[in-house]
Design an enzyme around this catalytic site. Structure first.
Site, PDB file in Angstrom:
ATOM      1  N   ASN A  62      -8.846  23.872 -24.944  1.00  0.00           N
ATOM      2  CA  ASN A  62      -9.339  25.220 -24.674  1.00  0.00           C
ATOM      3  C   ASN A  62      -9.841  25.250 -23.232  1.00  0.00           C
ATOM      4  OD1 ASN A  62     -11.425  27.385 -24.394  1.00  0.00           O
ATOM      5  ND2 ASN A  62     -10.818  27.809 -26.511  1.00  0.00           N
ATOM      6  N   SER A  86      -6.841  29.701 -27.555  1.00  0.00           N
ATOM      7  CA  SER A  86      -7.692  30.766 -27.031  1.00  0.00           C
ATOM      8  C   SER A  86      -8.517  31.264 -28.213  1.00  0.00           C
ATOM      9  CB  SER A  86      -6.843  31.890 -26.443  1.00  0.00           C
ATOM     10  OG  SER A  86      -7.689  32.875 -25.875  1.00  0.00           O
ATOM     11  N   GLU A  87      -9.827  31.360 -28.033  1.00  0.00           N
ATOM     12  CA  GLU A  87     -10.698  31.512 -29.204  1.00  0.00           C
ATOM     13  C   GLU A  87     -10.565  32.840 -29.919  1.00  0.00           C
ATOM     14  OE1 GLU A  87     -11.689  30.655 -26.099  1.00  0.00           O
ATOM     15  OE2 GLU A  87     -13.647  31.503 -25.606  1.00  0.00           O
ATOM     16  N   ASN A  88      -9.850  33.780 -29.317  1.00  0.00           N
ATOM     17  CA  ASN A  88      -9.638  35.052 -30.004  1.00  0.00           C
ATOM     18  C   ASN A  88      -8.446  35.006 -30.967  1.00  0.00           C
ATOM     19  OD1 ASN A  88      -8.180  34.823 -27.531  1.00  0.00           O
ATOM     20  ND2 ASN A  88      -7.605  36.966 -27.659  1.00  0.00           N
ATOM     21  N   SER A 130     -10.187  30.709 -36.196  1.00  0.00           N
ATOM     22  CA  SER A 130     -10.084  30.223 -34.814  1.00  0.00           C
ATOM     23  C   SER A 130     -11.304  29.389 -34.440  1.00  0.00           C
ATOM     24  CB  SER A 130      -9.948  31.414 -33.860  1.00  0.00           C
ATOM     25  OG  SER A 130      -9.796  30.956 -32.544  1.00  0.00           O
TER      26      SER A 130
END
Lengths: 237, 220, 220, 237
Positions: free
Chosen positions: C35, C58-60, C100
Site C-alpha cells: 500500500n 488501495s484502501e478504498n 479492504s
C-alpha cells in the site's frame, strides 16, 4: 403477493426520515455517494442530523450541500479535509458543526460490527494516539488494544449500480466502498440505484448486498456526477 | 419443579404437525426473512398462503432458499443447514459463513422457528444437548440470540409424557429469555412476565387440562 | 529534544525523490502486497524492476491497482485512496471497506510506504495532524497498526530546516513504535533499540553531518 | 517475473505442513470440503493436528479418514454429531480425541476476527449457557455479552471452484461457507480448485476471496464427491 421494495418517488422513499436522525452516507469521495437522496433530504428540510460517512462533502452538491443548508449538527468521519470541501470547513471553523474523527478502518469495522450484532471489539488501530484517549484498553498476548463500539444508524443512504425488487445490490468498481456495510448497520437502508433488473437477472453468486439488508429502492438512472457538477459551479438547491 | 408425568396412553390427541406448521405459517407476515430449524419446523414453508412472500435463510450461506430439488436437479454444493439438497429461488444469493451469521446475529432475521426439548416460563430454551453423547450446538445459540422473534414448534409433552413447558429448564440452555412464542400440539402460547399466555387453545382440550400437562403458570 | 534548526540555504543536497522511490522499489520483494500512501510514496510504483511483480492495494476497496488511466479511460467510480482516477490490472478485485481494511488490519499487507512529519527513535510516527486545522486521519492509523512493514519516505528535514527524525515526537501520533525503516534524501535507516541504524548513506554526506541534522542517536 | 501460486503436485503444496499444526478445514458437511488435500495429509502422515472446522467428518473419507488415522488430537467445531460420522465418535467415546464446541456463528466470527486483526469481540450468542462459562462478561446498553477471542490457524485447507494464478477464488453455491474466512485467518492458505483460469477471465467484481489471502493452489479437476464415496464404501487410504 410479491415483495417489491421499489418506491415510486423521492417523497415516498424519504417519508420516514425524521429530524434528529443518524444517517450513514455511503461513498468514498464521490464514488458511490448517493447525491440524489441527499438532495431529496434538502427538499424535505430534515434537520439536526448526525451524518456518518468517510468524508464531509465536496462543493455545494450532495453531502456538501446538505451541510451548507445547516441540516447537519454532527459529522462522524475519517477525513473531513477534502480538497474540494467548502461547507464543512466554513461551519467547523465557526464552531457551528460537531466533528468526531474515526480512523477509516475503525469506522468501517464499527459499522460492520453494528450490522453483525457485535457491540464492541478490540483493535490495535489508534493505540498510543490521541484518538485512543478515554478508551478501554486490554492486552491480548502481551499486546495492547483498545475497545471500539459498534456504530449504528437510523438510516443508510446508499448508491448502487443494479438492484432487483428484493433489494439485492451490486456496485460499480470502487463505488462499492462503505455502501454494503452501511446497509447492514442501519435500521432502514434507502438505496438509489441506476439499473433495476429482474430477480432472475442477478446471479446469486454475484450479489454484494443481499436484499435482507435493504428496505427501499429508488431508480435514479442518470445520477449527478459530482466532479462535473462542481466544475460547472452547481449548487443545490 | 412440579413432578408431572402423564401416562402417554391417556393423552388427548392435539393438532398434528401439519396443523401446527400452518398456524406458524399464518403468523409469518408478508416479506419477512425466516430461518426454519432442521426437522419439524421445515414443514412451515409448505403452508405459506399466496397473499404473502417469505424469504428463507439457511445459515450455511443461502438466502432465498427454495424447495427440495427433483432427483435429477440435485447439486451437492447446494444444500441447507441440515445438509440436504435444496434449491435457490430467483432473487436469492449466496454468502460466506460470517456474512450469513451477520444476518442472524445482527438482528436481520425476522423469525426463526426451532424445535425444543424444554422451554421455561421465562423463555429460556434448551434444545441442543441432552447432557449425554457428543455435544453439538450448530447454529442454534446464534439463532436464538440474534433473531428478532424466536418461535418454538414442539409437542407439548416429551415422548415419556413429561412437560416440555417448564418452570425452569433442567437441560443445558441454548439461550436465556429468548423464546417469544410456543406452538405446541395443544396450544399457541406467548412468553410473558406472568407465565405462559394462551393465544389459542386446541379445540379438544380445556385450559385446566393444559395446565395439568404444563409445569408453569398458564393463563388466558 | 536537541534544538537543531538548520539554515535551509546551507543544506547539502541529498537524493531526489525519484532516487528515494527507486531505493524503496528495490527493497520490495517479488509478490509482495503493498500500500503506497498518497503523494510522494506513489512514485515508488514507477521504479519496480522487471524481475518482480508487486500487487498494490488501495484502501478504498481495490486490490491490483494499475497506473493512471488515459484521459479517455477515466472512470470516476474507479479511484484510489487519494480520490484520483486509476486502473485495475488483470487479477485485481474490488471489495467493500470492511474487507479492504481486514487486509490492512489483519496483517496481510506486506509493506506500506507513508510520508511523515516526525519519526521518533522508537519508531513512533506522526503524519496526520499538525495540531491545527480540521483533524483528518483517513486510513493512516490502520495502515501503521496493521501492515507487516511500515516504511517512511520523507525529506530528512522540514521545510523550515528542523529534523523530522527526532528523539520524541511533538505532534499527535499516528502510531507508537510502528515504523521499521526510513528512506530520506540523506540516508536509509532502520529503527533499532539503539537508535537510527544507517543502512545506506547518501554519497555527499558524512555520518557526522547526518547526526548533526538528526535529533536522535545515529550509528552504522 | 510473474506471480504464480499454482503448485505442481500434492507433495509440493503440503511441503510446509508440520506436526502439531493447527489447520482450518473448509466446508459445511461435504460442500466445500477439501477432500484431496486431506488425503494428501494422510499420505504425508502429519500428526498431532488441531482441526478447526464446522463438522468432524463423515465416513472414512476426507476429514473422517484423517481422524480415523489418528492424526488429529483435537477438533474445534460447532457440530461433531454428523449423521454419517464414524471415526470421530469412535475416538471421542474412547477419550482419544479432544473436542471444543463453539456455536457456529461464533466460530465463523472468531475466524473472521483473526483474519481482520481483531483479537477479541463481544457477542450475545451463548450468554446464559454452559458455553459461556469462564468467559469475560461485559454490558453494553444494559445487555450482557461475552468476550470471544480470535481463532487463527497455521494453515487453511480450502476447496474452491475457480482460481487464477494470483489466488483469486470463486466458489460454487453453498460450498462457499467457511472457505473465504478461513483463507483470511490462516498464516498459509492451501487451496484445491477445480478450474484454473487466466487472471483476465475472472471479473474483479465477482472475486470472493482476493488473492492476498491465498498462498498456494493445486488443480484438482474431478474431486471426490463425499456422498458417493461413502455410499460406495470408500475408505482412505
Amino acid at each position: 403477493m410479491q415483495i417489491n421494495k421499489i418506491k415510486k418517488d423521492m417523497t415516498e422513499i424519504l417519508s420516514d426520515v425524521f429530524d434528529g436522525a443518524t444517517i450513514m452516507v455511503g461513498g468514498f469521495g464521490e464514488a458511490g455517494s448517493p447525491i440524489e437522496l441527499l438532495h431529496g433530504l434538502i427538499d424535505k428540510g430534515t434537520r439536526d442530523l448526525t451524518i456518518i460517512a468517510n468524508n464531509s462533502g465536496n462543493g455545494r452538491v450532495g453531502l456538501g450541500a446538505l451541510i451548507g443548508q445547516r441540516q447537519v449538527k454532527k459529522v462522524i468521519c475519517s477525513f473531513a479535509r477534502s480538497a474540494k470541501g467548502v461547507t464543512f470547513p466554513e461551519l467547523y471553523n465557526k464552531g457551528e458543526i460537531e466533528l468526531e474523527v474515526v480512523p477509516q478502518g475503525t469506522l468501517a469495522e464499527r459499522i460492520r460490527a453494528a450490522g453483525s450484532g457485535i457491540p464492541g471489539f478490540y483493535t490495535a488501530t489508534g493505540v498510543g494516539t490521541p484518538l485512543a484517549e478515554g478508551k478501554e484498553e486490554k492486552f491480548f498476548n502481551g499486546k495492547k488494544y483498545i475497545l471500539e463500539e459498534a456504530l449504528r444508524a437510523d438510516f443508510a443512504f446508499v448508491k448502487a449500480e443494479t438492484a432487483d425488487r428484493y433489494g439485492n445490490l451490486t456496485y460499480n468498481k470502487t463505488a462499492r466502498n462503505f455502501n454494503p456495510i452501511m446497509c447492514m448497520a442501519a435500521d432502514t437502508s434507502l438505496v438509489q440505484v441506476k439499473n433495476i433488473l429482474e430477480p432472475s437477472e442477478i446471479n446469486p453468486e454475484h450479489v454484494i448486498t443481499p436484499g435482507i439488508f435493504v428496505q427501499s429502492l429508488i431508480n435514479i438512472k442518470n445520477p449527478i456526477i459530482e466532479t462535473n457538477a462542481i466544475e460547472e459551479g452547481m449548487t443545490y438547491p | 419443579m412440579t413432578n408431572i408425568n402423564i401416562n402417554t396412553n391417556d393423552l388427548i390427541k392435539g393438532w398434528d404437525r401439519n396443523t401446527i406448521a400452518s398456524k406458524i405459517a399464518n403468523d409469518l407476515p408478508h416479506s419477512s426473512y425466516v430461518n426454519l430449524g432442521i426437522g419439524m419446523p421445515e414443514l412451515v414453508s409448505q403452508y405459506i398462503k399466496e397473499d404473502r412472500e417469505i424469504i428463507y435463510h439457511s445459515e450455511n450461506g443461502l438466502l432465498g432458499m427454495g424447495p427440495s430439488p427433483n432427483e435429477n436437479e440435485i447439486d451437492l454444493d447446494l444444500i441447507n443447514a441440515g445438509k440436504k439438497p435444496v434449491t435457490i429461488l430467483p432473487g436469492g444469493s449466496f454468502c460466506h459463513h460470517a456474512d450469513s451469521f451477520s444476518m442472524i446475529r445482527g438482528g436481520h432475521i425476522d423469525y426463526c422457528v426451532l424445535g425444543a426439548m424444554e422451554i421455561s416460563v421465562k423463555g429460556d430454551l434448551a434444545n441442543w444437548s441432552t447432557g449425554k453423547g457428543i455435544p453439538a450446538v450448530g447454529g442454534a445459540m446464534d439463532l436464538v440470540a440474534g433473531a428478532k422473534n424466536v418461535f418454538v414448534m414442539t409437542q407439548h409433552l416429551t415422548k415419556e409424557g413429561r412437560p416440555k413447558l417448564v418452570q425452569k429448564c433442567t437441560l443445558p440452555l441454548t439461550g436465556a429469555a429468548v423464546v417469544s412464542r410456543i406452538y405446541s400440539d395443544y396450544a399457541v402460547l406467548n412468553i410473558t412476565d406472568d407465565g405462559f399466555k394462551v393465544i389459542e387453545l386446541n379445540e379438544n382440550i380445556t385450559i385446566e387440562y393444559l395446565q395439568s400437562v404444563t409445569d408453569g403458570n398458564i393463563y388466558q
